[in-house]
Design a protein around this motif. Structure first.
Motif, PDB file in Angstrom:
ATOM      1  N   ASP A 201       0.869  -1.173   0.000  1.00 39.45           N
ATOM      2  CA  ASP A 201       0.000   0.000   0.000  1.00 39.45           C
ATOM      3  C   ASP A 201       0.909   1.226   0.000  1.00 39.45           C
ATOM      4  O   ASP A 201       1.861   1.300   0.784  1.00 39.45           O
ATOM      5  CB  ASP A 201      -0.892   0.026   1.241  1.00 39.45           C
ATOM      6  CG  ASP A 201      -1.976  -1.038   1.207  1.00 39.45           C
ATOM      7  OD1 ASP A 201      -2.464  -1.348   0.106  1.00 39.45           O
ATOM      8  OD2 ASP A 201      -2.331  -1.559   2.281  1.00 39.45           O
ATOM      9  N   PHE A 202       0.599   2.194  -0.862  1.00 40.66           N
ATOM     10  CA  PHE A 202       1.411   3.402  -0.983  1.00 40.66           C
ATOM     11  C   PHE A 202       0.574   4.618  -0.616  1.00 40.66           C
ATOM     12  O   PHE A 202      -0.632   4.658  -0.878  1.00 40.66           O
ATOM     13  CB  PHE A 202       1.933   3.569  -2.418  1.00 40.66           C
ATOM     14  CG  PHE A 202       2.811   2.445  -2.887  1.00 40.66           C
ATOM     15  CD1 PHE A 202       4.176   2.462  -2.649  1.00 40.66           C
ATOM     16  CD2 PHE A 202       2.273   1.369  -3.584  1.00 40.66           C
ATOM     17  CE1 PHE A 202       4.992   1.425  -3.084  1.00 40.66           C
ATOM     18  CE2 PHE A 202       3.077   0.323  -4.023  1.00 40.66           C
ATOM     19  CZ  PHE A 202       4.434   0.350  -3.770  1.00 40.66           C
ATOM     20  N   SER A 203       1.218   5.601  -0.014  1.00 42.10           N
ATOM     21  CA  SER A 203       0.488   6.817   0.345  1.00 42.10           C
ATOM     22  C   SER A 203       1.418   8.020   0.368  1.00 42.10           C
ATOM     23  O   SER A 203       2.631   7.891   0.528  1.00 42.10           O
ATOM     24  CB  SER A 203      -0.186   6.660   1.720  1.00 42.10           C
ATOM     25  OG  SER A 203       0.785   6.555   2.745  1.00 42.10           O
ATOM     26  N   ILE A 204       0.810   9.184   0.205  1.00 38.52           N
ATOM     27  CA  ILE A 204       1.507  10.463   0.371  1.00 38.52           C
ATOM     28  C   ILE A 204       0.654  11.315   1.301  1.00 38.52           C
ATOM     29  O   ILE A 204      -0.554  11.460   1.097  1.00 38.52           O
ATOM     30  CB  ILE A 204       1.696  11.213  -0.958  1.00 38.52           C
ATOM     31  CG1 ILE A 204       2.462  10.365  -1.964  1.00 38.52           C
ATOM     32  CG2 ILE A 204       2.440  12.536  -0.725  1.00 38.52           C
ATOM     33  CD1 ILE A 204       2.532  10.988  -3.350  1.00 38.52           C
ATOM     34  N   LYS A 205       1.279  11.870   2.326  1.00 41.44           N
ATOM     35  CA  LYS A 205       0.561  12.763   3.224  1.00 41.44           C
ATOM     36  C   LYS A 205       1.435  13.955   3.575  1.00 41.44           C
ATOM     37  O   LYS A 205       2.653  13.936   3.354  1.00 41.44           O
ATOM     38  CB  LYS A 205       0.124  12.036   4.494  1.00 41.44           C
ATOM     39  CG  LYS A 205       1.251  11.570   5.389  1.00 41.44           C
ATOM     40  CD  LYS A 205       0.701  10.885   6.645  1.00 41.44           C
ATOM     41  CE  LYS A 205       1.835  10.427   7.554  1.00 41.44           C
ATOM     42  NZ  LYS A 205       1.325   9.776   8.788  1.00 41.44           N
ATOM     43  N   SER A 206       0.807  14.969   4.123  1.00 38.72           N
ATOM     44  CA  SER A 206       1.522  16.168   4.552  1.00 38.72           C
ATOM     45  C   SER A 206       1.730  16.104   6.055  1.00 38.72           C
ATOM     46  O   SER A 206       0.797  15.823   6.808  1.00 38.72           O
ATOM     47  CB  SER A 206       0.717  17.410   4.179  1.00 38.72           C
ATOM     48  OG  SER A 206       1.375  18.580   4.611  1.00 38.72           O
ATOM     49  N   GLU A 207       2.977  16.364   6.481  1.00 41.32           N
ATOM     50  CA  GLU A 207       3.297  16.244   7.905  1.00 41.32           C
ATOM     51  C   GLU A 207       4.581  16.999   8.210  1.00 41.32           C
ATOM     52  O   GLU A 207       5.493  17.036   7.385  1.00 41.32           O
ATOM     53  CB  GLU A 207       3.458  14.754   8.251  1.00 41.32           C
ATOM     54  CG  GLU A 207       3.788  14.447   9.681  1.00 41.32           C
ATOM     55  CD  GLU A 207       3.925  12.936   9.909  1.00 41.32           C
ATOM     56  OE1 GLU A 207       2.895  12.271  10.114  1.00 41.32           O
ATOM     57  OE2 GLU A 207       5.066  12.430   9.847  1.00 41.32           O
ATOM     58  N   ASN A 208       4.668  17.590   9.390  1.00 42.93           N
ATOM     59  CA  ASN A 208       5.914  18.221   9.819  1.00 42.93           C
ATOM     60  C   ASN A 208       6.863  17.164  10.360  1.00 42.93           C
ATOM     61  O   ASN A 208       6.444  16.254  11.084  1.00 42.93           O
ATOM     62  CB  ASN A 208       5.651  19.281  10.887  1.00 42.93           C
ATOM     63  CG  ASN A 208       5.004  20.527  10.324  1.00 42.93           C
ATOM     64  OD1 ASN A 208       4.947  20.723   9.107  1.00 42.93           O
ATOM     65  ND2 ASN A 208       4.495  21.372  11.196  1.00 42.93           N
ATOM     66  N   GLY A 225      -2.800  -8.949   5.687  1.00 41.42           N
ATOM     67  CA  GLY A 225      -3.549 -10.119   5.259  1.00 41.42           C
ATOM     68  C   GLY A 225      -2.973 -10.873   4.075  1.00 41.42           C
ATOM     69  O   GLY A 225      -3.688 -11.637   3.424  1.00 41.42           O
ATOM     70  N   LEU A 226      -1.691 -10.653   3.767  1.00 42.31           N
ATOM     71  CA  LEU A 226      -1.081 -11.375   2.657  1.00 42.31           C
ATOM     72  C   LEU A 226      -0.932 -12.855   2.996  1.00 42.31           C
ATOM     73  O   LEU A 226      -0.745 -13.229   4.155  1.00 42.31           O
ATOM     74  CB  LEU A 226       0.290 -10.785   2.328  1.00 42.31           C
ATOM     75  CG  LEU A 226       0.321  -9.375   1.732  1.00 42.31           C
ATOM     76  CD1 LEU A 226       1.763  -8.900   1.605  1.00 42.31           C
ATOM     77  CD2 LEU A 226      -0.372  -9.337   0.376  1.00 42.31           C
ATOM     78  N   SER A 227      -0.980 -13.687   1.967  1.00 41.35           N
ATOM     79  CA  SER A 227      -0.792 -15.118   2.174  1.00 41.35           C
ATOM     80  C   SER A 227       0.664 -15.404   2.510  1.00 41.35           C
ATOM     81  O   SER A 227       1.545 -14.552   2.344  1.00 41.35           O
ATOM     82  CB  SER A 227      -1.182 -15.883   0.910  1.00 41.35           C
ATOM     83  OG  SER A 227      -0.261 -15.621  -0.138  1.00 41.35           O
ATOM     84  N   ARG A 228       0.909 -16.600   2.959  1.00 45.53           N
ATOM     85  CA  ARG A 228       2.267 -16.997   3.321  1.00 45.53           C
ATOM     86  C   ARG A 228       3.196 -16.931   2.109  1.00 45.53           C
ATOM     87  O   ARG A 228       4.348 -16.504   2.214  1.00 45.53           O
ATOM     88  CB  ARG A 228       2.246 -18.409   3.898  1.00 45.53           C
ATOM     89  CG  ARG A 228       3.599 -18.891   4.410  1.00 45.53           C
ATOM     90  CD  ARG A 228       3.462 -20.250   5.063  1.00 45.53           C
ATOM     91  NE  ARG A 228       4.755 -20.737   5.554  1.00 45.53           N
ATOM     92  CZ  ARG A 228       4.921 -21.899   6.162  1.00 45.53           C
ATOM     93  NH1 ARG A 228       3.865 -22.702   6.354  1.00 45.53           N
ATOM     94  NH2 ARG A 228       6.118 -22.263   6.583  1.00 45.53           N
ATOM     95  N   LEU A 229       2.682 -17.330   0.951  1.00 41.98           N
ATOM     96  CA  LEU A 229       3.487 -17.289  -0.273  1.00 41.98           C
ATOM     97  C   LEU A 229       3.796 -15.848  -0.674  1.00 41.98           C
ATOM     98  O   LEU A 229       4.904 -15.539  -1.119  1.00 41.98           O
ATOM     99  CB  LEU A 229       2.762 -18.012  -1.409  1.00 41.98           C
ATOM    100  CG  LEU A 229       2.678 -19.540  -1.291  1.00 41.98           C
ATOM    101  CD1 LEU A 229       1.841 -20.115  -2.450  1.00 41.98           C
ATOM    102  CD2 LEU A 229       4.081 -20.141  -1.297  1.00 41.98           C
TER     103      LEU A 229
END
Length: 315
Positions: A201-208, A225-229
């Protein structure tokens, strides 16, 4: 229009608005979906280009380069390295203060104070632990070492050990880039490749940032929740990078790496805070906590804190 039809119409409009808002809160880059916070969405309207930003993140070499910049400036260093036993108790440690001096492109280092406990050194005075040896290779200087304008010194050894150390440093200090010659994990750290990005999962946010610098924060985090493989295809568990909004320079990075096979396993967390010396990006604080287990060797669990300050140029 009946009350029933009005109700349906209102519901449809509301759903369409929600879908529109949801679409605005994401962006796409070469098959990657990036979640955006409200500030970043608003910034798009006044010129912030998500695609250009992600491209900058993908192509960035300044982070790895910043560690090499430590070889071309003088500084004072506070070093704290600790090796832990199976019970989590400190088995060996080193705490020291050092001063690196520059004369032109040549550096030398003076140990101002040093306190050692346990079996940090072997009988010959060499580092007994791999983490200590890696730390010394990165932050300590023995004798006088001269480098070119890029901070590169002539290779003293072209053997397999030197090559392995170089690969390990690239894996740890250049996360997100494929590492050539590293079996099993070499390509799995390339989170921007189509084969790997689907696990994140990718994200961009604004933060100091911690020092109050306004930043855009790029995060890549393994999907829950990814599988073992699928988990077997992941090396970078999380990668967070703070970029200065004014010039898009990296001011900080936090990341976690882990992997496990029959031959080896590791679990590493790092946090790096950057500073600017003239036009050079340089790490001011590096914290590390990691555990390594390689076949036919004892597991090594260690942590270190490296602080650098009072930077100065050569004579």
């Amino acid at each position: 229009m009946s009350k029933y039809l009005k109700s349906i119409a209102v519901t449809v409009i509301a759903c369409n608005c929600m879908l529109t808002l949801k679409a605005q809160d994401t962006a796409h880059y070469r098959g990657m979906t990036i979640n955006l916070d409200e500030v970043t969405v608003a910034a798009q309207k006044i010129g912030f280009d998500v695609n250009s930003f992600i491209k900058r993140v993908e192509d960035d070499t300044t982070f790895y380069r910043a560690f090499k910049n430590l070889r071309i400036v003088g500084f004072n260093g506070d070093n704290d390295i600790r090796i832990y036993d199976k019970k989590g108790q400190v088995q060996a440690s080193l705490k020291s203060t050092t001063t690196q001096e520059m004369k032109g492109r040549c550096r030398s280092m003076k140990v101002e104070e040093e306190k050692v406990t346990g079996d940090f050194y072997d009988r010959k005075g060499n580092y007994k632990y791999y983490t200590a040896e890696l730390y010394a290779n990165l932050f300590f200087t023995t004798g006088t070492v001269c480098v070119d304008e890029n901070g590169n010194a002539p290779e003293r050894s072209n053997g397999s050990l030197a090559k392995h150390k170089a690969q390990l440093k690239q894996l740890i200090f250049n996360p997100g880039k494929p590492v050539r010659g590293v079996p099993v994990v070499g390509n799995k750290v390339a989170i921007f490749s189509s084969d790997v990005m689907r696990y994140y999962d990718f994200s961009i946010k604004s933060e100091n940032y911690v020092n109050g610098i306004p930043c855009y924060v790029f995060t890549a985090k393994a999907k829950p929740g990814l599988s073992r493989l699928d988990k077997a295809e992941i090396v970078i568990d999380e990668l967070i990078t703070w970029f200065n909004k004014d010039n898009f320079e990296i001011v900080g990075r936090k990341y976690a790496l882990s992997y496990k096979t029959m031959l080896f396993d590791f679990n590493v967390q790092m946090n790096v805070q950057m500073t600017k010396v003239n036009d050079l990006l340089i790490p001011a604080l590096v914290t590390y906590a990691g555990s390594w287990d390689v076949a036919f060797k004892k597991r090594e669990t260690a942590a270190f804190i490296a602080k650098f300050h009072n930077f100065h140029s050569g004579n």
